[in-house]
Design a protein around this motif. Structure first.
Motif, short mmCIF file in Angstrom:
data_model
loop_
_atom_site.label_atom_id
_atom_site.label_comp_id
_atom_site.label_asym_id
_atom_site.label_seq_id
_atom_site.Cartn_x
_atom_site.Cartn_y
_atom_site.Cartn_z
N LEU A 1 0.86 -1.18 0.00
CA LEU A 1 0.00 0.00 0.00
C LEU A 1 0.89 1.23 0.00
O LEU A 1 1.74 1.40 0.88
CB LEU A 1 -0.91 0.01 1.23
N TYR A 2 0.74 2.06 -1.02
CA TYR A 2 1.50 3.29 -1.13
C TYR A 2 0.52 4.46 -1.09
O TYR A 2 -0.38 4.53 -1.93
CB TYR A 2 2.32 3.33 -2.43
N VAL A 3 0.71 5.33 -0.11
CA VAL A 3 -0.18 6.47 0.08
C VAL A 3 0.63 7.75 0.03
O VAL A 3 1.68 7.86 0.68
CB VAL A 3 -0.91 6.37 1.45
N LYS A 4 0.16 8.69 -0.73
CA LYS A 4 0.77 10.02 -0.77
C LYS A 4 -0.01 10.90 0.20
O LYS A 4 -1.23 11.04 0.08
CB LYS A 4 0.70 10.61 -2.18
N VAL A 5 0.67 11.45 1.19
CA VAL A 5 0.04 12.33 2.17
C VAL A 5 0.62 13.72 1.99
O VAL A 5 1.84 13.91 2.00
CB VAL A 5 0.30 11.85 3.62
N THR A 6 -0.25 14.68 1.77
CA THR A 6 0.16 16.07 1.60
C THR A 6 -0.49 16.88 2.70
O THR A 6 -1.68 16.74 2.96
CB THR A 6 -0.32 16.62 0.23
N GLU B 1 -4.33 15.90 2.95
CA GLU B 1 -4.88 15.23 1.77
C GLU B 1 -4.23 13.85 1.67
O GLU B 1 -3.02 13.71 1.86
CB GLU B 1 -4.56 16.01 0.50
N TYR B 2 -5.04 12.85 1.40
CA TYR B 2 -4.55 11.48 1.24
C TYR B 2 -4.88 10.99 -0.16
O TYR B 2 -5.99 11.19 -0.64
CB TYR B 2 -5.21 10.54 2.26
N GLU B 3 -3.92 10.33 -0.80
CA GLU B 3 -4.13 9.79 -2.14
C GLU B 3 -3.50 8.40 -2.20
O GLU B 3 -2.31 8.24 -1.91
CB GLU B 3 -3.48 10.71 -3.16
N ILE B 4 -4.30 7.40 -2.53
CA ILE B 4 -3.77 6.06 -2.72
C ILE B 4 -3.06 6.03 -4.06
O ILE B 4 -3.67 6.25 -5.10
CB ILE B 4 -4.88 4.98 -2.69
N GLU B 5 -1.77 5.76 -4.04
CA GLU B 5 -1.00 5.70 -5.28
C GLU B 5 -0.97 4.29 -5.85
O GLU B 5 -0.91 4.11 -7.05
CB GLU B 5 0.41 6.22 -5.05
N ASN B 6 -0.98 3.30 -4.96
CA ASN B 6 -0.95 1.91 -5.43
C ASN B 6 -1.43 1.01 -4.30
O ASN B 6 -1.09 1.22 -3.14
CB ASN B 6 0.46 1.52 -5.85
N ILE B 7 -2.24 0.03 -4.65
CA ILE B 7 -2.68 -0.98 -3.69
C ILE B 7 -2.67 -2.33 -4.40
O ILE B 7 -3.14 -2.46 -5.51
CB ILE B 7 -4.08 -0.64 -3.13
N GLU B 8 -2.01 -3.29 -3.74
CA GLU B 8 -1.90 -4.63 -4.34
C GLU B 8 -2.33 -5.67 -3.32
O GLU B 8 -1.93 -5.61 -2.16
CB GLU B 8 -0.46 -4.90 -4.77
N ASN B 9 -3.15 -6.60 -3.78
CA ASN B 9 -3.60 -7.71 -2.92
C ASN B 9 -2.67 -8.88 -3.05
O ASN B 9 -2.04 -9.09 -4.02
CB ASN B 9 -5.02 -8.13 -3.28
#
Length: 77
Positions: A6-11, A69-77
């Motif tokens: 899980l990669y999240v960009k937090v600004t 601000e939160y943005e999901i950049e990538n999510i892998e199961n």
């Protein structure tokens, strides 16, 4: 369900007011503003950018944030 990666960009945004700075630092901050976004973890050959980023890193903390601000950049199961 398990998430492998899980990669999240937090600004976060910080507002400062009534900040006293030297003319040299003001020019460095203006130079940074003219360049738009610049990552703080990069090594620059531009002394003004380095000066501005160093001051920002020394004077702004996550706890100063007023907007997130939160943005999901990538999510892998």
């Amino acid at each position: 369900m398990k998430i492998e990666d899980l990669y999240v960009k937090v600004t976060y945004h910080v507002g400062l007011s009534d900040v006293e700075v030297s003319n040299q630092l003001y020019e460095a901050l203006q130079h940074l503003a003219d360049h738009g976004k610049v990552r703080g973890d990069l090594v620059h050959s531009d002394k003004q950018l380095d000066t501005a980023i160093e001051w920002l890193e020394d004077n702004i903390e996550e706890s100063d944030a007023c907007d997130w601000e939160y943005e999901i950049e990538n999510i892998e199961n």
